[in-house]
Motif scaffolding. Structure first.
Motif, mmCIF file in Angstrom:
data_model
loop_
_atom_site.group_PDB
_atom_site.id
_atom_site.type_symbol
_atom_site.label_atom_id
_atom_site.label_comp_id
_atom_site.label_asym_id
_atom_site.label_seq_id
_atom_site.Cartn_x
_atom_site.Cartn_y
_atom_site.Cartn_z
ATOM 1 N N GLY A 36 23.605 104.958 -64.806
ATOM 2 C CA GLY A 36 24.906 105.576 -65.071
ATOM 3 C C GLY A 36 25.680 104.733 -66.063
ATOM 4 N N VAL A 37 26.969 104.611 -65.869
ATOM 5 C CA VAL A 37 27.811 103.843 -66.784
ATOM 6 C C VAL A 37 27.543 102.357 -66.578
ATOM 7 C CG1 VAL A 37 30.177 103.286 -67.450
ATOM 8 C CG2 VAL A 37 29.586 105.640 -66.839
ATOM 9 N N LEU A 38 27.107 101.674 -67.660
ATOM 10 C CA LEU A 38 26.819 100.242 -67.588
ATOM 11 C C LEU A 38 28.040 99.408 -67.972
ATOM 12 C CD1 LEU A 38 23.296 100.161 -69.277
ATOM 13 C CD2 LEU A 38 23.818 99.952 -66.849
ATOM 14 N N TYR A 39 28.606 99.702 -69.114
ATOM 15 C CA TYR A 39 29.792 99.017 -69.612
ATOM 16 C C TYR A 39 30.803 100.093 -69.971
ATOM 17 C CZ TYR A 39 26.419 95.264 -70.422
ATOM 18 O OH TYR A 39 25.441 94.322 -70.282
ATOM 19 N N THR A 40 32.064 99.782 -69.805
ATOM 20 C CA THR A 40 33.059 100.785 -70.146
ATOM 21 C C THR A 40 34.353 100.149 -70.629
ATOM 22 O OG1 THR A 40 34.210 102.756 -69.379
ATOM 23 C CG2 THR A 40 33.965 100.988 -67.790
ATOM 24 N N ASP A 41 35.002 100.850 -71.513
ATOM 25 C CA ASP A 41 36.336 100.512 -71.980
ATOM 26 C C ASP A 41 37.071 101.842 -72.150
ATOM 27 O OD1 ASP A 41 38.537 99.141 -72.868
ATOM 28 O OD2 ASP A 41 37.848 99.011 -74.934
ATOM 29 N N LEU A 42 37.019 102.677 -71.131
ATOM 30 C CA LEU A 42 37.604 104.013 -71.204
ATOM 31 C C LEU A 42 39.073 103.986 -70.819
ATOM 32 C CD1 LEU A 42 34.824 106.284 -69.664
ATOM 33 C CD2 LEU A 42 35.565 106.220 -72.030
ATOM 34 N N LEU A 80 39.463 111.337 -68.947
ATOM 35 C CA LEU A 80 38.289 112.095 -68.529
ATOM 36 C C LEU A 80 37.828 111.625 -67.156
ATOM 37 C CD1 LEU A 80 36.062 112.165 -71.742
ATOM 38 C CD2 LEU A 80 37.438 114.011 -70.826
ATOM 39 N N PRO A 81 37.540 112.560 -66.269
ATOM 40 C CA PRO A 81 37.012 112.157 -64.953
ATOM 41 C C PRO A 81 35.650 111.483 -65.101
ATOM 42 C CG PRO A 81 37.574 114.504 -65.001
ATOM 43 C CD PRO A 81 37.705 113.985 -66.396
ATOM 44 N N LYS A 82 35.325 110.616 -64.154
ATOM 45 C CA LYS A 82 34.048 109.892 -64.190
ATOM 46 C C LYS A 82 32.877 110.865 -64.202
ATOM 47 C CE LYS A 82 31.332 106.426 -61.820
ATOM 48 N NZ LYS A 82 31.173 105.576 -60.661
ATOM 49 N N SER A 83 32.986 111.961 -63.460
ATOM 50 C CA SER A 83 31.890 112.936 -63.404
ATOM 51 C C SER A 83 31.654 113.586 -64.765
ATOM 52 C CB SER A 83 32.169 114.010 -62.359
ATOM 53 O OG SER A 83 33.352 114.718 -62.680
ATOM 54 N N LEU A 84 32.723 113.833 -65.517
ATOM 55 C CA LEU A 84 32.574 114.418 -66.848
ATOM 56 C C LEU A 84 31.958 113.413 -67.817
ATOM 57 C CD1 LEU A 84 32.961 116.791 -68.738
ATOM 58 C CD2 LEU A 84 35.314 116.040 -69.107
ATOM 59 N N THR A 85 32.353 112.163 -67.716
ATOM 60 C CA THR A 85 31.766 111.117 -68.556
ATOM 61 C C THR A 85 30.271 111.003 -68.283
ATOM 62 O OG1 THR A 85 33.855 109.902 -68.533
ATOM 63 C CG2 THR A 85 31.903 108.681 -69.195
ATOM 64 N N SER A 124 28.344 113.350 -67.078
ATOM 65 C CA SER A 124 27.712 114.574 -67.569
ATOM 66 C C SER A 124 27.474 114.498 -69.071
ATOM 67 C CB SER A 124 28.590 115.772 -67.225
ATOM 68 O OG SER A 124 28.019 116.955 -67.702
ATOM 69 N N LEU A 125 28.468 114.011 -69.818
ATOM 70 C CA LEU A 125 28.292 113.830 -71.260
ATOM 71 C C LEU A 125 27.161 112.850 -71.545
ATOM 72 C CD1 LEU A 125 31.987 113.614 -72.512
ATOM 73 C CD2 LEU A 125 30.304 115.353 -73.144
ATOM 74 N N GLY A 126 27.114 111.754 -70.790
ATOM 75 C CA GLY A 126 26.056 110.761 -70.970
ATOM 76 C C GLY A 126 24.677 111.350 -70.757
ATOM 77 N N ILE A 127 24.526 112.144 -69.706
ATOM 78 C CA ILE A 127 23.230 112.788 -69.417
ATOM 79 C C ILE A 127 22.830 113.707 -70.567
ATOM 80 C CG2 ILE A 127 22.110 114.499 -67.930
ATOM 81 C CD1 ILE A 127 22.154 112.040 -66.420
ATOM 82 N N HIS A 128 23.790 114.488 -71.088
ATOM 83 C CA HIS A 128 23.473 115.402 -72.191
ATOM 84 C C HIS A 128 23.031 114.645 -73.445
ATOM 85 C CE1 HIS A 128 24.539 119.010 -70.107
ATOM 86 N NE2 HIS A 128 25.773 118.582 -69.864
ATOM 87 N N PHE A 129 23.695 113.546 -73.740
ATOM 88 C CA PHE A 129 23.292 112.757 -74.907
ATOM 89 C C PHE A 129 21.914 112.135 -74.701
ATOM 90 C CE2 PHE A 129 27.746 112.751 -76.382
ATOM 91 C CZ PHE A 129 27.515 112.997 -77.722
ATOM 92 N N VAL A 130 21.637 111.619 -73.515
ATOM 93 C CA VAL A 130 20.321 111.036 -73.242
ATOM 94 C C VAL A 130 19.240 112.097 -73.410
ATOM 95 C CG1 VAL A 130 18.858 110.075 -71.419
ATOM 96 C CG2 VAL A 130 21.152 109.158 -71.777
#
Length: 114
Positions: A25-31, A35-40, A42-48
């Motif tokens: 999931g999220v390894l490093y963040t500076d958000l 955006l909700p964590k679930s949406l972030t 979801s975006l990550g999964i789509h990019f992967v």
């Protein structure tokens, strides 16, 4: 990696950055975005998945761009299999941000190889 995220976060229009791994999931963040964590995630999964589809087609995706009504998300694959996500305002210069991120990632890869 955190230094890279902080460098990207100061670019005008960027509201947050994170590194997303398919398994962890999220390894490093500076958000700083709302955006909700679930949406972030979801975006990550789509990019992967997009990067994986590119590999299947013998295409090396260097960056991808999703433009929504209020936010823009740029994704850049990393050598580790993770994806760098950059969340921006919809009016931000996404081309400039993506090119800057690609250059910073290349510098990061170069620094780690030495």
């Amino acid at each position: 990696m955190e230094k890279l995220l902080k460098e990207l976060a100061v670019i005008p229009g960027v509201t947050g950055t994170c590194v997303f791994d398919k398994i962890v999931g999220v390894l490093y963040t500076d958000l700083q975005t709302k955006l909700p964590k679930s949406l972030t995630e979801s975006l990550g999964i789509h990019f992967v998945r997009l990067v994986q589809m590119g590999r299947i087609s013998n295409l090396k995706i260097q960056s991808a761009h999703f433009h929504f009504d209020s936010q823009t998300c740029d994704g850049i694959p990393l050598d580790t299999g993770a994806v760098l996500l950059i969340i921006c305002n919809s009016q931000a210069n996404s081309f400039f941000i993506a090119k800057t991120a690609v250059m910073l990632v290349a510098d990061l890869d170069y620094d780690q190889s030495q």
